[in-house]
Design an enzyme around this catalytic site. Structure first.
Site, short mmCIF file in Angstrom:
data_model
loop_
_atom_site.label_atom_id
_atom_site.label_comp_id
_atom_site.label_asym_id
_atom_site.label_seq_id
_atom_site.Cartn_x
_atom_site.Cartn_y
_atom_site.Cartn_z
N LYS A 194 0.98 -1.10 0.13
CA LYS A 194 0.05 -0.15 -0.05
C LYS A 194 0.77 0.97 -0.02
CE LYS A 194 -4.55 0.56 0.23
NZ LYS A 194 -5.56 -0.43 -0.19
N1 GLU Z 1 -7.32 0.07 -3.31
C1 GLU Z 1 -7.81 -1.18 -3.58
C2 GLU Z 1 -7.82 -2.27 -2.47
O1 GLU Z 1 -8.20 -1.67 -1.16
C3 GLU Z 1 -7.35 -1.70 -4.75
C4 GLU Z 1 -5.91 -2.42 -4.86
C5 GLU Z 1 -5.66 -2.86 -6.23
O2 GLU Z 1 -6.37 -3.06 -7.20
O3 GLU Z 1 -4.30 -3.16 -6.33
O4 GLU Z 1 -8.14 -3.27 -2.68
#
Ligand code: GLU
Length: 415
Positions: free
Chosen positions: A105
């Site tokens: 993240k």
């Molecule tokens: N931010 C989104 C999540 O929390 C998508 C993550 C992604 O598609 O890599 O799942």
């Protein structure tokens, strides 16, 4: 207070799941910690000529299953602990969804609404450059999260490609379709939320037609979940966003609410509905409650007042471990975040595969495969909950952690 620390909450959930697994202590310790963490402090030239310093992060939690995957958040409350929690949840989410990805993240401490478009682009290009030492199509692939969108992903892809000398669309997902984005990615998270909600209602013998829902957050996840619920014949009776909320016990006209939002940039003031606060929305008597905003919305302070039958976690970490205990004791059916909102990263995976092959699928194919992945994961979580006699979140984490642990042992400990 510890209850509001997302990373502490992620660790509490992890420890609870690990108690049902027979992991070697060193393996559990390894999975409990992020693999690497990057903090970047970087200057951005503002429109008035002033230079402002910003802080951002990129955390890779685990790489056992493959390249790390996970969004980038722009929000004034971003912290290293929050990014650590979100990265850890991505590891479990990718594992549970059966994707060949580890978890990561990123985040920048900024309220994007206070920046001009030029400033937003400058901040994004500089942050993308700063995290380029960790980000690449084979190793770490970001995506949108709270406060970021397709345009921001386009700037990240362009910045990375400019440094590289040629275009590499697979470095980031959630891009506009014109530059290598996938059909159906924008809607994927909200659609996946409603696939799991439908599966849960079927399991509980609740009719979908006419079932009531309330949605907290009307961004990418909440608005699509509300629209999908509406299309499924459900009655969405309340919606809130950062600036307010609306309530109509007979059901809101969701397509009209989407138009109202586009025109006024808020759901508040929608004609034919009463206003409602976030706290009121979370404790409404509804069949399905969908928190689709931020962490720590349902806590020990309000969990005993929650009156839904199904809690569909569109957001990551909306329920604290203390609240989990209260809701589970009260028999509320929780669809845990890593299952409920996993449809987003599933279609991110499809986008990445399409980019690498430079061959694109149509939206029907995407939606069919999305539903297949999500429904399969849902069924597996139900089986694991029965087998281990645990709540749904613990079942989902047990499955996800076991897979990562198995792969860690199969690969062996280097050197
Ligand atoms: N931010 C989104 C999540 O929390 C998508 C993550 C992604 O598609 O890599 O799942």
């Amino acid at each position: 207070m510890a209850e509001s620390n997302a990373y502490q909450n992620a660790l509490t959930q992890f420890d609870k799941a690990v108690a049902h697994l027979n992991l070697k202590r060193g393996i559990a310790e390894t999975l409990r910690h992020p693999k690497r963490e990057l903090t970047v402090n970087f200057p951005v030239k503002m429109d008035n000529g002033e230079v402002k310093l910003y802080t951002g992060y990129r955390v890779h939690h685990n790489t056992a299953l493959g390249p790390t995957k996970g969004g980038i958040r722009y929000h004034q409350d971003v912290s290293l602990d929050e990014v650590r929690a979100l990265a850890m949840w991505m590891t479990w989410k990718c594992s549970l969804m059966g994707l060949p990805y580890g978890g990561a993240k990123g985040g920048v401490i900024v309220d994007p609404k206070t920046l001009s478009l030029n400033e937003l682009e400058a901040l994004t290009r500089r942050y993308a450059t700063e995290i380029s030492i960790l980000m690449n199509p084979q190793g770490d692939v970001p995506a949108p999260d709270v406060g970021t969108n397709g345009q921001i992903m386009a700037w990240i892809m362009d910045t990375y490609s400019m440094h590289n000398g040629f275009t590499l669309p697979a470095v980031v997902t959630g891009k506009p379709v014109e530059i290598g984005g996938s059909a159906g990615r924008l809607e994927a998270t909200g659609r996946g939320v409603m696939v799991t909600a439908r599966d849960a209602m079927q399991r509980l013998n609740m009719p979908v037609e006419g079932a009531t829902a309330a949605v907290q957050g009307f961004g990418n996840v909440g608005s699509v979940a509300a629209r999908t619920a509406h299309d499924m014949g459900m009655k969405v009776i309340a919606v809130t966003d950062v600036s307010g909320g609306v309530h109509n016990p007979n059901g809101l006209d969701i397509p009209a609410l989407v138009s109202h939002l586009a025109a006024t940039r808020s759901v508040a003031g929608f004609p034919g509905a009463d206003s409602i606060t976030n706290d009121e929305l979370l404790t409404l008597k509804v069949d399905v409650l969908i928190p689709a905003a931020l962490e720590n919305q349902i806590t020990s302070a309000n969990a005993h007042k929650v009156q839904c039958k199904v809690l569909a976690e569109g957001a990551n970490g909306p329920t604290t471990p203390e609240a989990d205990n209260i809701l589970n004791d009260r028999g509320i059916f929780i669809i845990p975040d890593i299952l409920c909102n996993g449809g987003g990263v599933v279609v991110s995976y499809f986008e990445w595969v399409q980019d690498l092959q430079a061959f694109f699928w149509d939206e029907d194919e995407i939606n069919k495969q999305l539903e297949r992945h999500v429904t399969k994961a849902f069924a597996q979580v139900m089986l694991a909950a029965e087998k281990h006699k645990v709540d749904n979140r613990t079942a989902a984490q047990v499955l996800a952690i076991q897979r990562v642990a198995d792969v860690t042992l199969l690969r062996g400990i280097y050197p």
